[in-house]
Write a protein that holds these residues in place. Structure first.
Motif, PDB file in Angstrom:
ATOM      1  N   VAL A 137     -33.893 -15.987 -54.487  1.00 18.58           N
ATOM      2  CA  VAL A 137     -33.591 -16.117 -55.911  1.00 18.58           C
ATOM      3  C   VAL A 137     -32.562 -17.231 -56.107  1.00 18.58           C
ATOM      4  N   TYR A 138     -32.899 -18.214 -56.944  1.00 19.58           N
ATOM      5  CA  TYR A 138     -31.983 -19.271 -57.336  1.00 19.58           C
ATOM      6  C   TYR A 138     -31.482 -18.961 -58.748  1.00 19.58           C
ATOM      7  N   TYR A 139     -30.350 -19.555 -59.092  1.00 18.70           N
ATOM      8  CA  TYR A 139     -29.742 -19.290 -60.402  1.00 18.70           C
ATOM      9  C   TYR A 139     -29.389 -20.612 -61.088  1.00 18.70           C
ATOM     10  N   GLN A 140     -29.659 -20.685 -62.381  1.00 20.53           N
ATOM     11  CA  GLN A 140     -29.288 -21.870 -63.170  1.00 20.53           C
ATOM     12  C   GLN A 140     -28.382 -21.413 -64.313  1.00 20.53           C
ATOM     13  N   PRO A 141     -27.215 -22.069 -64.477  1.00 16.61           N
ATOM     14  CA  PRO A 141     -26.248 -21.627 -65.489  1.00 16.61           C
ATOM     15  C   PRO A 141     -26.667 -21.997 -66.910  1.00 16.61           C
ATOM     16  N   GLN A 142     -26.129 -21.248 -67.865  1.00 14.50           N
ATOM     17  CA  GLN A 142     -26.319 -21.506 -69.286  1.00 14.50           C
ATOM     18  C   GLN A 142     -24.939 -21.642 -69.936  1.00 14.50           C
ATOM     19  N   MET A 143     -24.804 -22.629 -70.882  1.00 12.94           N
ATOM     20  CA  MET A 143     -23.494 -22.941 -71.455  1.00 12.94           C
ATOM     21  C   MET A 143     -23.528 -22.830 -72.974  1.00 12.94           C
ATOM     22  N   ASP A 144     -22.433 -22.299 -73.525  1.00 16.12           N
ATOM     23  CA  ASP A 144     -22.244 -22.239 -74.976  1.00 16.12           C
ATOM     24  C   ASP A 144     -21.989 -23.657 -75.494  1.00 16.12           C
ATOM     25  N   CYS A 145     -22.816 -24.094 -76.462  1.00 19.38           N
ATOM     26  CA  CYS A 145     -22.700 -25.482 -76.970  1.00 19.38           C
ATOM     27  C   CYS A 145     -21.329 -25.733 -77.627  1.00 19.38           C
ATOM     28  N   ARG A 146     -20.808 -24.762 -78.305  1.00 20.56           N
ATOM     29  CA  ARG A 146     -19.581 -24.976 -79.073  1.00 20.56           C
ATOM     30  C   ARG A 146     -18.335 -24.908 -78.212  1.00 20.56           C
ATOM     31  N   THR A 147     -18.279 -23.925 -77.270  1.00 19.77           N
ATOM     32  CA  THR A 147     -17.044 -23.720 -76.497  1.00 19.77           C
ATOM     33  C   THR A 147     -17.113 -24.315 -75.113  1.00 19.77           C
ATOM     34  N   GLY A 148     -18.298 -24.592 -74.620  1.00 19.40           N
ATOM     35  CA  GLY A 148     -18.441 -25.106 -73.263  1.00 19.40           C
ATOM     36  C   GLY A 148     -18.267 -24.050 -72.205  1.00 19.40           C
ATOM     37  N   LEU A 170     -26.623 -16.732 -66.568  1.00 23.43           N
ATOM     38  CA  LEU A 170     -27.455 -17.414 -65.583  1.00 23.43           C
ATOM     39  C   LEU A 170     -28.908 -17.002 -65.793  1.00 23.43           C
ATOM     40  N   GLU A 171     -29.804 -17.898 -65.408  1.00 26.10           N
ATOM     41  CA  GLU A 171     -31.220 -17.522 -65.363  1.00 26.10           C
ATOM     42  C   GLU A 171     -31.649 -17.453 -63.917  1.00 26.10           C
ATOM     43  N   ALA A 172     -32.301 -16.323 -63.526  1.00 29.98           N
ATOM     44  CA  ALA A 172     -32.785 -16.142 -62.160  1.00 29.98           C
ATOM     45  C   ALA A 172     -34.154 -16.793 -62.023  1.00 29.98           C
ATOM     46  N   LEU A 173     -34.300 -17.638 -60.994  1.00 33.47           N
ATOM     47  CA  LEU A 173     -35.555 -18.351 -60.735  1.00 33.47           C
ATOM     48  C   LEU A 173     -35.934 -18.141 -59.269  1.00 33.47           C
ATOM     49  N   THR A 174     -37.210 -17.847 -59.010  1.00 31.91           N
ATOM     50  CA  THR A 174     -37.661 -17.557 -57.649  1.00 31.91           C
ATOM     51  C   THR A 174     -38.094 -18.834 -56.942  1.00 31.91           C
ATOM     52  N   ARG A 175     -37.698 -18.967 -55.677  1.00 37.12           N
ATOM     53  CA  ARG A 175     -38.139 -20.072 -54.828  1.00 37.12           C
ATOM     54  C   ARG A 175     -38.690 -19.488 -53.531  1.00 37.12           C
ATOM     55  N   ALA A 231     -46.532  -8.578 -60.022  1.00 39.43           N
ATOM     56  CA  ALA A 231     -45.732  -7.452 -60.524  1.00 39.43           C
ATOM     57  C   ALA A 231     -44.750  -6.978 -59.457  1.00 39.43           C
ATOM     58  N   ASP A 232     -45.210  -6.877 -58.210  1.00 39.67           N
ATOM     59  CA  ASP A 232     -44.313  -6.472 -57.124  1.00 39.67           C
ATOM     60  C   ASP A 232     -43.224  -7.510 -56.902  1.00 39.67           C
ATOM     61  N   MET A 233     -43.583  -8.780 -57.068  1.00 39.19           N
ATOM     62  CA  MET A 233     -42.598  -9.842 -56.903  1.00 39.19           C
ATOM     63  C   MET A 233     -41.532  -9.759 -57.996  1.00 39.19           C
ATOM     64  N   ASP A 234     -41.963  -9.471 -59.233  1.00 42.81           N
ATOM     65  CA  ASP A 234     -40.998  -9.323 -60.326  1.00 42.81           C
ATOM     66  C   ASP A 234     -40.002  -8.210 -60.018  1.00 42.81           C
ATOM     67  N   GLU A 235     -40.514  -7.094 -59.502  1.00 43.87           N
ATOM     68  CA  GLU A 235     -39.635  -5.967 -59.215  1.00 43.87           C
ATOM     69  C   GLU A 235     -38.673  -6.303 -58.083  1.00 43.87           C
ATOM     70  N   TRP A 236     -39.148  -7.066 -57.106  1.00 39.24           N
ATOM     71  CA  TRP A 236     -38.279  -7.506 -56.006  1.00 39.24           C
ATOM     72  C   TRP A 236     -37.156  -8.389 -56.541  1.00 39.24           C
ATOM     73  N   LYS A 265     -33.077  -7.794 -56.352  1.00 43.96           N
ATOM     74  CA  LYS A 265     -32.176  -8.784 -55.761  1.00 43.96           C
ATOM     75  C   LYS A 265     -31.102  -9.210 -56.753  1.00 43.96           C
ATOM     76  N   VAL A 266     -31.505  -9.443 -58.011  1.00 47.32           N
ATOM     77  CA  VAL A 266     -30.563  -9.894 -59.033  1.00 47.32           C
ATOM     78  C   VAL A 266     -29.486  -8.845 -59.275  1.00 47.32           C
ATOM     79  N   CYS A 267     -29.880  -7.585 -59.391  1.00 41.42           N
ATOM     80  CA  CYS A 267     -28.891  -6.529 -59.646  1.00 41.42           C
ATOM     81  C   CYS A 267     -27.953  -6.353 -58.455  1.00 41.42           C
ATOM     82  N   MET A 268     -28.496  -6.477 -57.249  1.00 36.34           N
ATOM     83  CA  MET A 268     -27.649  -6.387 -56.062  1.00 36.34           C
ATOM     84  C   MET A 268     -26.633  -7.532 -56.031  1.00 36.34           C
ATOM     85  N   GLN A 269     -27.106  -8.745 -56.338  1.00 32.89           N
ATOM     86  CA  GLN A 269     -26.223  -9.908 -56.350  1.00 32.89           C
ATOM     87  C   GLN A 269     -25.195  -9.807 -57.477  1.00 32.89           C
TER      88      GLN A 269
END
Length: 782
Positions: free
Chosen positions: A528-539, A544-549, A574-579, A583-587
Motif C-alpha cells: 500500500v502506497y500513500y499520497q498526501p492531501q492538502m488544504d488549499c487555504r491553510t496548507g 492521505l489516499e491509499a493506493l495499491t502497488r 473484492a478480496d484485494m480491497d479487503e486486504w 493493511k491501512v487500519c493496521m498502519q
C-alpha cells in the motif's frame, strides 16, 4: 388310530343261539326222550330191543347236524367279521395316511378342547411335535393379534356347527404367521359334541402373493407410463390411468377395442410387420413410434410391447408400456440447438463458430480468397454486470448481440464467443478495408445508447482483426491473433486494431499477471502506497489516499492501471480491497501511536466489494480490531460504479455515514449517469478527476467546468478535492476557484508506508492546535 373292537370275537346272532340252546336241551333230555319214546312204542306194541339204541343214535345225529349248522353259521360269521375288520383296518390305515399326508395342518381335540392328535403338516407349520401339544389347548398357538371378541364370535359359530376364517398363529419359535382355519364340531348319535377338528392352512405365501398383486396393481394404477393389456387377438383388456391421460381415451372407450385406435398413419406396413416379427421371435419389442390421441393430435411415444406367457410358454396376453416423449423430443431439439447456439442471445456459440470458420477457411483455400475474423469485447461491461446484477447484464448482452447482427450481411456470421466477447466471420474478402469497414459499423452500433429496464448506458467496444492467410493459416492462430489485436484496442477503447506481431508478445505478460496475482498477497508482493492531501487555504495536511502497488519479482513495480483490471477479471478484486482495508487500519494504528495524532486515510472500493453482503459490518469489525476511529476512514467509490446501482449505493452510503465513516465520490465528471442522482447520495467529499485539472491555468473550458463542479458541490454541502495537481499555477487557480483540498505530484508522489512515515514526521506543526490536528508542510516535496 386303532379300532376299538380289534381282538374281540363277533357276537352270536339269535338263530345260532337257538340252535345251541336247542341242542343243549336235546343233550340234557336225551335219556328222558329215549325212555318216553320207548315206552310209547312199547305201549303201541311195536317194541323192540334195539329201539332205545336207535333213538339215541338218532338224537346223536340230530345233535351233530344242529352242532354242525351252528359251527357252519359261526364260521361264516367269523369270516364276515374278519373281512369287516380287515376292511375297517385298511380304512383306518388309509384315513391315517390321509390324516398325516394332508397338506393342511389338522388338529383334533376332545370336547374340553384338549389336543389329542395332530398331523405332520401341523408340525411343519407350527414347529410343535405331537408329544409337545398332546393334552394342551390351542391357546398355545394364539398370536396376540386378535382380541377377546374375535374368539368369542368364533366359538359361538363353532357351537352351532363350524367356523372358518383368517387367523394369525404363533409358531414354536415365536414367529407369527397368517392362516386359514376351519373348525368343525364332531357330535355323537345323541348330538353331544365329542371332538373338535381344526384344519389349518398356512397362507403366508398367499398373503405375499396378494401383497405382490396389490403392489403390481398399485404400480399399474400409479405408473406415469401408460399401460395397456391385450389378449392374443389384440383386443384391449385393461388400461391404467396414465394411458387415459396420455391418449385421451377413457378406460371404457379403450377396453374392447384394438390398438388401432391409436394408429397415426405415420408408419408403413413394413414397420408393423417388423415389430410383430420381433415380438414373436424374442417375446418383446421397444422403440419410438408416432401415435394419435383421441383429439386427433399426433405425438411421439416410446413403446415397449412384451408377450405374457403361461407356465407352458404359451402366449396368453400382450402388455404395452407407452411413454409420451414429446417433452423429451423437445429437450433433445433444445440440446441440439444449445450445442450450436447461445442460449441467451440466440447467436451461434463458440462450437458453431469454430465449425463455420473451419469451413470458411477450407473454402477460401480452394478459392484463393481472404477471410476476416473480428474479435469483439464490450468495454466496461463487467462494471455494469457487477453493479446492477446479472439480469441487467444479460439483457445488455442480448441487445449488443442484436446490434452486431445489424452490422453484418450474409454470409457474414456473428457469434457469441463467451462472456462479453463476440466474434464475426467475414468470408470472401477481397480487400482488408472490407474488414475495417465492418469494424467501424460495429463500433458505431455499440456506441449508441443502450436502454435496459430503467437504466440508460453508453458502452463501447474494442475490436481485434486478423486476416487469412496473412495473419494465420489455421483457425487457432487466427483466433489468437484477433484476440491479441483486441487487447491492443482495449488500451484506447472504442477502437479496432488490425493484428500486428508485436501484440502477440504482450499476451505472455497478461498471463504472467493473472497467474502471479493470485499468490501476490501471500508472497508479500502487494504493497500500500500513500499520497498526501492538502488544504488549499491553510496548507495543512488533511489526509492521505491509499493506493495499491504490486512489486512483481520479474516485471518490477506495477501500477494499479495494469493489474487492477486483471484482478477484476479473475474475481480477486473484492478480496484485494479487503486486504487493503486491513493493511491501512493496521498502519493507521501504528502512525497514530508514533505521531501522537490520527491521520485520515481514504481507501478506494471496487464495484464487487461495494455490493458484497454486510460490507458496513465487515468494515466496522476491521476498525474495531485495530482500534481506529471510524471518522478517520474515508471510502471512495467512482462515479460510474456508484451511479450504476443507485438505490443500493444510497443505502450503503447512509449506513457507512451512520457508523461515522466518511464517503467520497471519485473521478467525478467522467461518468455518463444523470446528475439528478447526486443529490440523493450521502457523500461528504467530491473528487474532481485529473483530466479537468490538467492545463487548468490556461484552458478556459476546464476552468469553467471545475468552477461549476466546485460550485455545485458546495451547494450540496460537499467538500471538493482536486486530483492530479502538478503545477503551482494549477494550485493557484484552484485556490481562486475555492477548491477545498488538492492532491498530486506537486505535493508528493505516492510513497510506501516507511517513506510516508518519515514524510509525516518531517512536517512541523504550525502551532499547538496544528500539532494536535493536521500539520502544515511545504507544498514542494520531491
Amino acid at each position: 388310530m386303532r379300532s376299538a373292537n380289534r381282538g374281540k370275537l363277533p357276537v352270536l346272532d339269535s338263530v345260532t343261539l337257538f340252535f345251541i340252546i336247542s341242542n343243549l336241551i336235546l343233550i340234557f333230555l336225551s335219556n328222558a326222550i329215549v325212555n318216553a319214546v320207548t315206552n310209547f312204542i312199547d305201549a303201541m306194541g311195536y317194541g323192540a330191543p334195539d329201539v332205545p339204541t336207535l333213538l339215541r343214535w338218532g338224537l346223536f345225529l340230530l345233535n351233530s347236524v344242529v352242532f354242525y349248522r351252528i359251527l357252519q353259521r359261526y364260521s361264516v360269521r367269523l369270516r364276515r367279521e374278519a373281512d369287516r375288520r380287515r376292511s375297517s383296518e385298511e380304512h383306518s390305515r388309509l384315513y391315517a395316511r390321509v390324516f398325516q399326508s394332508a397338506q393342511e395342518g389338522i388338529m383334533v381335540t376332545d370336547a374340553a378342547s384338549r389336543i389329542i392328535d395332530i398331523n405332520q403338516s401341523f408340525t411343519r407349520m407350527t414347529g410343535y411335535e405331537a408329544s409337545e401339544l398332546l393334552g394342551q389347548t390351542p391357546c398355545v398357538l394364539q398370536s396376540g393379534k386378535h382380541d377377546d371378541n374375535f374368539y368369542a364370535n368364533m366359538w359361538a359359530c363353532i357351537r352351532h356347527g363350524s367356523w372358518q376364517g383368517e387367523i394369525w398363529g404363533r409358531r414354536k419359535d415365536g414367529s407369527l404367521f397368517p392362516g386359514w382355519l376351519i373348525i368343525n364340531a364332531v357330535k355323537d348319535d345323541q348330538g353331544r359334541i365329542v371332538n373338535y377338528v381344526g384344519i389349518y392352512s398356512d397362507i403366508s405365501e398367499r398373503k405375499k402373493d396378494e401383497q405382490t398383486l396389490r403392489m403390481h396393481a398399485g404400480v399399474f394404477e400409479a405408473s406415469h407410463e401408460g399401460i395397456m393389456i391385450t389378449d392374443i387377438e389384440g383386443q384391449i383388456l385393461s388400461v391404467n390411468p396414465s394411458f387415459v391421460t396420455i391418449t385421451g381415451f377413457s378406460a371404457k372407450e379403450a377396453v374392447g377395442q384394438t390398438p388401432k385406435i391409436l394408429y397415426s398413419g405415420q408408419h408403413d406396413k413394413a414397420f408393423y410387420q417388423h415389430m410383430w416379427t420381433t415380438i414373436r421371435k424374442i417375446g418383446s419389442w421397444q422403440g419410438e413410434i408416432w401415435n394419435k390421441r383421441k383429439s386427433g393430435d399426433l405425438y411421439p411415444q416410446w413403446l415397449t410391447i412384451k408377450a405374457i406367457k403361461d407356465e407352458h410358454g404359451d402366449v396368453r396376453a400382450y402388455a404395452g408400456i407407452l411413454s409420451d416423449i414429446t417433452e423429451r423430443k423437445k429437450a433433445e431439439e433444445d440440446l441440439r440447438y444449445l450445442a450450436h447456439y447461445d442460449g441467451l442471445t440466440g447467436l451461434p456459440n463458440r462450437r458453431h463458430f469454430q465449425n463455420q470458420l473451419q469451413a470458411a477457411l477450407q473454402e477460401a483455400q480452394q478459392a484463393g480468397s481472404m477471410v476476416g475474423v473480428l474479435f469483439i469485447d464490450l468495454d466496461r461491461f463487467k462494471v455494469i454486470n457487477d453493479s446492477l446484477g446479472h439480469d441487467i447484464g444479460d439483457r445488455l448482452l442480448m441487445q449488443a448481440g442484436q446490434r452486431l447482427l445489424q452490422s453484418v450481411e450474409a454470409p457474414q456470421i456473428v457469434s457469441r464467443f463467451g462472456g462479453d466477447e463476440f466474434t464475426i466471420i467475414l468470408p470472401h474478402l477481397r480487400d482488408p478495408k472490407e474488414a475495417t469497414a465492418v469494424a467501424d459499423t460495429v463500433l458505431a452500433e455499440l456506441a449508441q445508447k443502450f436502454h435496459v429496464a430503467e437504466h440508460d448506458f453508453y458502452i463501447t467496444g474494442s475490436v481485434g482483426i486478423s486476416l487469412y492467410p496473412k495473419d494465420g493459416s489455421d483457425m487457432e492462430t487466427l483466433l489468437r491473433h484477433a484476440d491479441s489485436a483486441m487487447y491492443a484496442a482495449k488500451e484506447s477503447r472504442n477502437e479496432y486494431r488490425l493484428y500486428m506481431p508485436k501484440w502477440t508478445e504482450k499476451l505472455p505478460r497478461q498471463l504472467m499477471l493473472e497467474n502471479g496475482l493470485r499468490a501476490a498477497a501471500e508472497a508479500g508482493e502487494l504493497e500500500v502506497y500513500y499520497q498526501p492531501q492538502m488544504d488549499c487555504r491553510t496548507g495543512r495536511l488533511t489526509g492521505l489516499e491509499a493506493l495499491t502497488r504490486w512489486n512483481h519479482p520479474v516485471m518490477g513495480l506495477l501500477s494499479p492501471q495494469e493489474f487492477i483490471p486483471v484482478a477484476e477479471e479473475i474475481g480477486m478484486i473484492a478480496d484485494m480491497d479487503e486486504w487493503v482495508l486491513e493493511k491501512v487500519c493496521m498502519q493507521h494504528a501504528q502512525w497514530t501511536s508514533l505521531l501522537g495524532h490520527p491521520i485520515k486515510v481514504a481507501v478506494n472500493l471496487s464495484a464487487r466489494q461495494l455490493h458484497r453482503p454486510h460490507l458496513p459490518e465487515r468494515i466496522r469489525q476491521i476498525l474495531q480490531r485495530h482500534e481506529v476511529d471510524p471518522s478517520q476512514l474515508e471510502i471512495e467509490i467512482t462515479e460510474s460504479v456508484g451511479l450504476t446501482k443507485a438505490e443500493a449505493t444510497i443505502r450503503l452510503l447512509k449506513e457507512l455515514r451512520r457508523i461515522g465513516i466518511g464517503t467520497a465520490i471519485d473521478d467525478f465528471g467522467t461518468g455518463h449517469s444523470a446528475l439528478a442522482y447526486l443529490k440523493k447520495f450521502d457523500f461528504s467529499v467530491l473528487k474532481i478527476d485529473k483530466t479537468f485539472i490538467r492545463g487548468l491555468d490556461h484552458d478556459p473550458v476546464n476552468r469553467a467546468l471545475v468552477q461549476a463542479i466546485v460550485g455545485m458541490a458546495h451547494a450540496l454541502g460537499l467538500k471538493t478535492v482536486a486530483e492530479g495537481v502538478e503545477t503551482e499555477a494549477e494550485l493557484a487557480r484552484l485556490k481562486q476557484i475555492g477548491c477545498d483540498t488538492v492532491q498530486g505530484y506537486l505535493l508528493s508522489r505516492p510513497l510506501p508506508a516507511c517513506e510516508m512515515e518519515a514524510f509525516l514526521a518531517s512536517i512541523p506543526p504550525k502551532d499547538k492546535s496544528a500539532a494536535e490536528g493536521s500539520p502544515q508542510y511545504s507544498t514542494l516535496h520531491k
